[in-house]
Design an enzyme around this catalytic site. Structure first.
Site, short mmCIF file in Angstrom:
data_model
loop_
_atom_site.label_atom_id
_atom_site.label_comp_id
_atom_site.label_asym_id
_atom_site.label_seq_id
_atom_site.Cartn_x
_atom_site.Cartn_y
_atom_site.Cartn_z
N CYS A 1 0.68 -1.08 0.02
CA CYS A 1 0.18 -0.06 0.00
C CYS A 1 0.91 1.21 0.14
O CYS A 1 1.21 1.74 1.11
CB CYS A 1 -0.92 -0.03 1.14
SG CYS A 1 -2.15 1.41 1.32
N CYS B 1 -0.60 4.22 1.93
CA CYS B 1 -0.18 4.02 3.34
C CYS B 1 1.24 4.27 3.86
O CYS B 1 1.46 4.77 4.98
CB CYS B 1 -0.67 2.54 4.10
SG CYS B 1 -2.15 1.93 3.31
N ASP B 2 2.19 3.71 3.09
CA ASP B 2 3.57 3.73 3.66
C ASP B 2 4.32 4.61 2.87
O ASP B 2 5.28 4.73 3.33
CB ASP B 2 3.96 2.14 3.55
CG ASP B 2 3.10 1.10 4.73
OD1 ASP B 2 2.71 1.65 5.47
OD2 ASP B 2 2.83 0.04 3.97
#
Ligand code: NDP
Length: 309
Positions: A134, A137-138
């Site tokens: 992701c 997300c990261d």
């Protein structure tokens, strides 16, 4: 007497749309959000192709809006992960968090899909230490660093473009000599000055002490000019497709070869009366927010008809 007339499993566009329709039909639905409240869209940034948003819409905002809209019509939205089901019982029995059971007259399964991994042991070794499925997300953790994205579809292009805005350089590792993504996404990738597409490359391992520092690739595996390639990267992002979250239901409902739940043609009905499917868990073809929402609507209308029979 059951606990709820309509139990919805999953909180992506399919689950929330089912809850909006079931709520407006006075079914007082109960919705369990599952492991990823808001579903897969919460791992992306801007949605540009959902009708009604000419400038695009923030994915997390859209999911928050859908949730609020469902609550406005009386949906009881609860945290909790479904741990087992008995769909042969009447009413259906659904176990939550391995702790308690809820009974329901109808069930709408909208559990979505989960990101696929290559199956390399290094993916586990470096989980949370450079390996991610992701980018949104990261990606933040890899600002001004060099990273790689695996895959050649729309998701891979989207992730690579997102990361290109944060990182110094992004490699795309593509096993075929071409991208599968739509033309518009391909153009954006090729126009990005800091994305390099490595066609016909496959990953065989990751390297690094205490975190990813590089990836070992094979160029043109099995061909005469096969070659080993090493790239220095700090992040390794998977974007090679998804697996439907259908395992819990396989004892009761048929699936296709890839595990997608099957339903009747032109309907969200399954082989079990009162059990309906919606969204990516039953959609190997389109997997779009708008198609998921539409199938959630259909499932709720069919659940209402079933309950009124
Ligand atoms: P896709 O199935 O379209 O693409 C998967 C990619 O991963 C392909 O390039 C595939 O390679 C590659 N791949 C699969 N397995 C491996 C493996 N073991 N090793 C290396 N590479 C692998 O998945 P997406 O998630 O990209 O897209 C799914 C659907 O969602 C599509 O219909 C897409 O159009 C849609 N989508 C739309 C978006 C939008 O409109 N904004 C955004 C994101 C997705 P190969 O080609 O060789 O099989």
């Amino acid at each position: 007497m059951s606990d709820t007339k309509c139990l919805i499993i999953g909180s992506g566009p399919a689950g929330y749309t089912a809850a909006i329709y079931a709520g407006r039909a006075n079914l007082s639905p109960t919705l369990y959000e599952g492991m990823q409240p808001g579903g897969q869209l919460t791992t992306t940034t801007i949605i540009e192709n959902f009708p009604g948003y000419p400038e695009g819409v923030d994915a997390n905002q859209m999911m928050a809006d859908l949730r609020q809209q469902a609550q406005r019509f009386g949906a009881d939205i609860r945290p909790g992960v479904i741990t087992s089901v008995d769909l042969s019982a009447t009413p259906k029995r659904i176990e939550i968090d391995g702790e308690h059971t809820v009974t329901a007259d109808s069930v709408i399964i909208a559990t979505g899909a989960a990101a696929k991994y290559l199956g390399l042991s290094d993916e586990q070794k470096y989980a949370g230490q450079g390996v991610s499925a992701c980018a949104t997300c990261d990606g933040f953790f890899y600002r001004r660093k060099t990273v790689a994205v695996v895959g050649g579809g729309d998701t891979a292009c989207e992730e690579a473009l997102y990361l290109a805005g944060l990182c110094e350089k992004v490699y795309m590792i593509v096993r075929k000599p071409y991208l599968r993504a739509s033309d518009i996404m391909q153009k954006r990738v090729f126009d990005a000055p800091n994305i390099e597409v490595l066609f016909e490359h496959e990953t065989i391992g990751l390297t690094g002490e205490g975190g990813v520092e590089g990836a070992n690739l094979v160029y043109r595996r099995g061909k005469e000019d096969e070659q080993m390639v090493h790239i220095a990267i700090k992040g390794f992002f998977l974007a090679i497709g998804h697996t439907p979250n259908s395992a819990l239901f396989k004892n009761y409902l048929p699936t296709d070869n890839a595990g997608y739940l099957l339903h009747e043609p032109d309907s969200q009905r399954t082989v079990i009366p009162g059990v309906f499917v919606a969204g990516d868990v039953a959609d190997p073809h389109f997997r779009q927010a708008v198609t998921a929402a539409a199938s959630g609507c259909r499932a709720a209308i069919e659940a209402e008809r079933f309950l009124n029979q």
